[in-house]
Design a protein around this motif. Sequence first.
Motif, PDB file in Angstrom:
ATOM      1  N   ALA A  27       0.837  -1.208   0.000  1.00 11.52           N
ATOM      2  CA  ALA A  27       0.000   0.000   0.000  1.00 11.52           C
ATOM      3  C   ALA A  27       0.869   1.253   0.000  1.00 11.52           C
ATOM      4  CB  ALA A  27      -0.936  -0.008   1.205  1.00 11.52           C
ATOM      5  N   LEU A  28       1.954   1.225   0.767  1.00 12.62           N
ATOM      6  CA  LEU A  28       2.878   2.362   0.776  1.00 12.62           C
ATOM      7  C   LEU A  28       3.538   2.546  -0.580  1.00 12.62           C
ATOM      8  CD1 LEU A  28       4.453   1.810   4.290  1.00 12.62           C
ATOM      9  CD2 LEU A  28       3.185   3.845   3.581  1.00 12.62           C
ATOM     10  N   GLU A  29       3.923   1.432  -1.215  1.00 15.32           N
ATOM     11  CA  GLU A  29       4.536   1.519  -2.547  1.00 15.32           C
ATOM     12  C   GLU A  29       3.571   2.143  -3.542  1.00 15.32           C
ATOM     13  OE1 GLU A  29       5.675  -2.572  -3.113  1.00 15.32           O
ATOM     14  OE2 GLU A  29       7.654  -2.245  -2.239  1.00 15.32           O
ATOM     15  N   ALA A  35       2.466   9.523  -5.729  1.00 16.69           N
ATOM     16  CA  ALA A  35       3.110  10.799  -5.415  1.00 16.69           C
ATOM     17  C   ALA A  35       4.215  11.102  -6.423  1.00 16.69           C
ATOM     18  CB  ALA A  35       3.668  10.782  -3.992  1.00 16.69           C
ATOM     19  N   GLU A  36       4.997  10.083  -6.769  1.00 12.46           N
ATOM     20  CA  GLU A  36       6.072  10.274  -7.754  1.00 12.46           C
ATOM     21  C   GLU A  36       5.501  10.639  -9.123  1.00 12.46           C
ATOM     22  OE1 GLU A  36       9.589   7.411  -5.964  1.00 12.46           O
ATOM     23  OE2 GLU A  36       8.143   6.536  -7.346  1.00 12.46           O
ATOM     24  N   ALA A  37       4.400  10.010  -9.488  1.00 16.24           N
ATOM     25  CA  ALA A  37       3.776  10.323 -10.786  1.00 16.24           C
ATOM     26  C   ALA A  37       3.301  11.775 -10.805  1.00 16.24           C
ATOM     27  CB  ALA A  37       2.619   9.370 -11.058  1.00 16.24           C
ATOM     28  N   ALA A  38       2.690  12.224  -9.722  1.00 17.90           N
ATOM     29  CA  ALA A  38       2.236  13.614  -9.651  1.00 17.90           C
ATOM     30  C   ALA A  38       3.426  14.573  -9.688  1.00 17.90           C
ATOM     31  CB  ALA A  38       1.406  13.829  -8.387  1.00 17.90           C
ATOM     32  N   LEU A  39       4.499  14.217  -8.987  1.00 15.43           N
ATOM     33  CA  LEU A  39       5.679  15.081  -8.967  1.00 15.43           C
ATOM     34  C   LEU A  39       6.448  15.066 -10.283  1.00 15.43           C
ATOM     35  CD1 LEU A  39       6.944  14.339  -5.359  1.00 15.43           C
ATOM     36  CD2 LEU A  39       6.130  16.541  -6.218  1.00 15.43           C
ATOM     37  N   ALA A  40       6.184  14.086 -11.121  1.00 13.82           N
ATOM     38  CA  ALA A  40       6.864  14.001 -12.419  1.00 13.82           C
ATOM     39  C   ALA A  40       6.353  15.064 -13.390  1.00 13.82           C
ATOM     40  CB  ALA A  40       6.689  12.610 -13.019  1.00 13.82           C
ATOM     41  N   ASP A  41       5.228  15.664 -13.063  1.00 12.06           N
ATOM     42  CA  ASP A  41       4.671  16.737 -13.903  1.00 12.06           C
ATOM     43  C   ASP A  41       5.603  17.944 -13.811  1.00 12.06           C
ATOM     44  OD1 ASP A  41       3.309  18.847 -15.059  1.00 12.06           O
ATOM     45  OD2 ASP A  41       1.482  18.582 -13.872  1.00 12.06           O
ATOM     46  N   PRO A  42       6.274  18.290 -14.925  1.00 10.66           N
ATOM     47  CA  PRO A  42       7.260  19.381 -14.866  1.00 10.66           C
ATOM     48  C   PRO A  42       6.643  20.748 -14.551  1.00 10.66           C
ATOM     49  CG  PRO A  42       6.939  18.650 -17.132  1.00 10.66           C
ATOM     50  CD  PRO A  42       6.164  17.716 -16.255  1.00 10.66           C
ATOM     51  N   GLU A  43       5.343  20.886 -14.720  1.00 12.64           N
ATOM     52  CA  GLU A  43       4.711  22.183 -14.472  1.00 12.64           C
ATOM     53  C   GLU A  43       4.001  22.256 -13.122  1.00 12.64           C
ATOM     54  OE1 GLU A  43       2.304  23.104 -17.868  1.00 12.64           O
ATOM     55  OE2 GLU A  43       3.944  22.654 -19.241  1.00 12.64           O
ATOM     56  N   LEU A  44       4.058  21.181 -12.353  1.00 10.24           N
ATOM     57  CA  LEU A  44       3.342  21.152 -11.078  1.00 10.24           C
ATOM     58  C   LEU A  44       3.783  22.286 -10.161  1.00 10.24           C
ATOM     59  CD1 LEU A  44       1.399  19.878  -9.033  1.00 10.24           C
ATOM     60  CD2 LEU A  44       3.276  18.393  -8.322  1.00 10.24           C
ATOM     61  N   TYR A  45       5.085  22.480 -10.027  1.00  4.29           N
ATOM     62  CA  TYR A  45       5.567  23.505  -9.097  1.00  4.29           C
ATOM     63  C   TYR A  45       5.084  24.897  -9.497  1.00  4.29           C
ATOM     64  CZ  TYR A  45       8.500  26.335  -6.118  1.00  4.29           C
ATOM     65  OH  TYR A  45       8.930  27.242  -5.193  1.00  4.29           O
ATOM     66  N   LEU A  55       3.206  17.198  -1.572  1.00  8.83           N
ATOM     67  CA  LEU A  55       3.573  15.902  -2.163  1.00  8.83           C
ATOM     68  C   LEU A  55       5.015  15.524  -1.839  1.00  8.83           C
ATOM     69  CD1 LEU A  55       1.873  16.118  -5.676  1.00  8.83           C
ATOM     70  CD2 LEU A  55       1.400  14.404  -3.901  1.00  8.83           C
ATOM     71  N   THR A  56       5.889  16.502  -1.877  1.00 13.72           N
ATOM     72  CA  THR A  56       7.302  16.247  -1.568  1.00 13.72           C
ATOM     73  C   THR A  56       7.456  15.793  -0.120  1.00 13.72           C
ATOM     74  OG1 THR A  56       7.987  17.893  -3.202  1.00 13.72           O
ATOM     75  CG2 THR A  56       9.614  17.262  -1.572  1.00 13.72           C
ATOM     76  N   ALA A  57       6.777  16.476   0.790  1.00 11.29           N
ATOM     77  CA  ALA A  57       6.839  16.101   2.207  1.00 11.29           C
ATOM     78  C   ALA A  57       6.220  14.718   2.419  1.00 11.29           C
ATOM     79  CB  ALA A  57       6.124  17.147   3.051  1.00 11.29           C
ATOM     80  N   ALA A  58       5.075  14.473   1.786  1.00 12.29           N
ATOM     81  CA  ALA A  58       4.404  13.177   1.920  1.00 12.29           C
ATOM     82  C   ALA A  58       5.287  12.060   1.380  1.00 12.29           C
ATOM     83  CB  ALA A  58       3.058  13.198   1.196  1.00 12.29           C
ATOM     84  N   LEU A  59       5.939  12.311   0.264  1.00  8.56           N
ATOM     85  CA  LEU A  59       6.815  11.305  -0.332  1.00  8.56           C
ATOM     86  C   LEU A  59       7.950  10.940   0.632  1.00  8.56           C
ATOM     87  CD1 LEU A  59       7.464   9.561  -2.790  1.00  8.56           C
ATOM     88  CD2 LEU A  59       8.721  11.498  -3.737  1.00  8.56           C
ATOM     89  N   GLY A  60       8.512  11.925   1.283  1.00 12.17           N
ATOM     90  CA  GLY A  60       9.565  11.664   2.262  1.00 12.17           C
ATOM     91  C   GLY A  60       9.069  10.826   3.431  1.00 12.17           C
ATOM     92  N   ARG A  61       7.892  11.175   3.951  1.00 11.94           N
ATOM     93  CA  ARG A  61       7.311  10.409   5.067  1.00 11.94           C
ATOM     94  C   ARG A  61       6.975   8.985   4.645  1.00 11.94           C
ATOM     95  NH1 ARG A  61       4.415  15.119   5.623  1.00 11.94           N
ATOM     96  NH2 ARG A  61       2.566  14.123   4.744  1.00 11.94           N
ATOM     97  N   LEU A  62       6.360   8.848   3.474  1.00  4.84           N
ATOM     98  CA  LEU A  62       5.980   7.520   2.982  1.00  4.84           C
ATOM     99  C   LEU A  62       7.206   6.638   2.775  1.00  4.84           C
ATOM    100  CD1 LEU A  62       3.268   8.586   0.395  1.00  4.84           C
ATOM    101  CD2 LEU A  62       2.850   7.248   2.475  1.00  4.84           C
ATOM    102  N   SER A  63       8.246   7.207   2.203  1.00  7.71           N
ATOM    103  CA  SER A  63       9.469   6.438   1.961  1.00  7.71           C
ATOM    104  C   SER A  63      10.113   5.998   3.264  1.00  7.71           C
ATOM    105  CB  SER A  63      10.463   7.269   1.146  1.00  7.71           C
ATOM    106  OG  SER A  63       9.935   7.523  -0.140  1.00  7.71           O
TER     107      SER A  63
END
Length: 90
Positions: A27-29, A35-45, A55-63
């Motif tokens: 489930a974590l994976e 989260a990685e797919a959403a962050l892969a969007d070059p225009e998200l930021y 998403l960046t913070a969540a990705l760190g916690r999830l990992s």
Amino acid sequence: KPRQASRAKLSYKDQHALETLPDEIAALEDKISRAEAALADPELYARDPERFEKLTAALGRLSATKETKETEWLELEMKREEMSSSAAND
């Protein structure tokens, strides 16, 4: 002799964790992949910097959580194997 038999089994808590951790890790994976797919969007930021930060913070916690659970599972699996081999040698 009964004392040895009880040592050759995992506690209920450990057995339960050994059985449930793989699903928790999967489930974590899945969450990490999303989260990685959403962050892969070059225009998200540029489009939504707040979402990017969340998403960046969540990705760190999830990992970190995934790594902790993988370590816990590995330790329990090693303990189970050790108990199995010592019980077989008795």
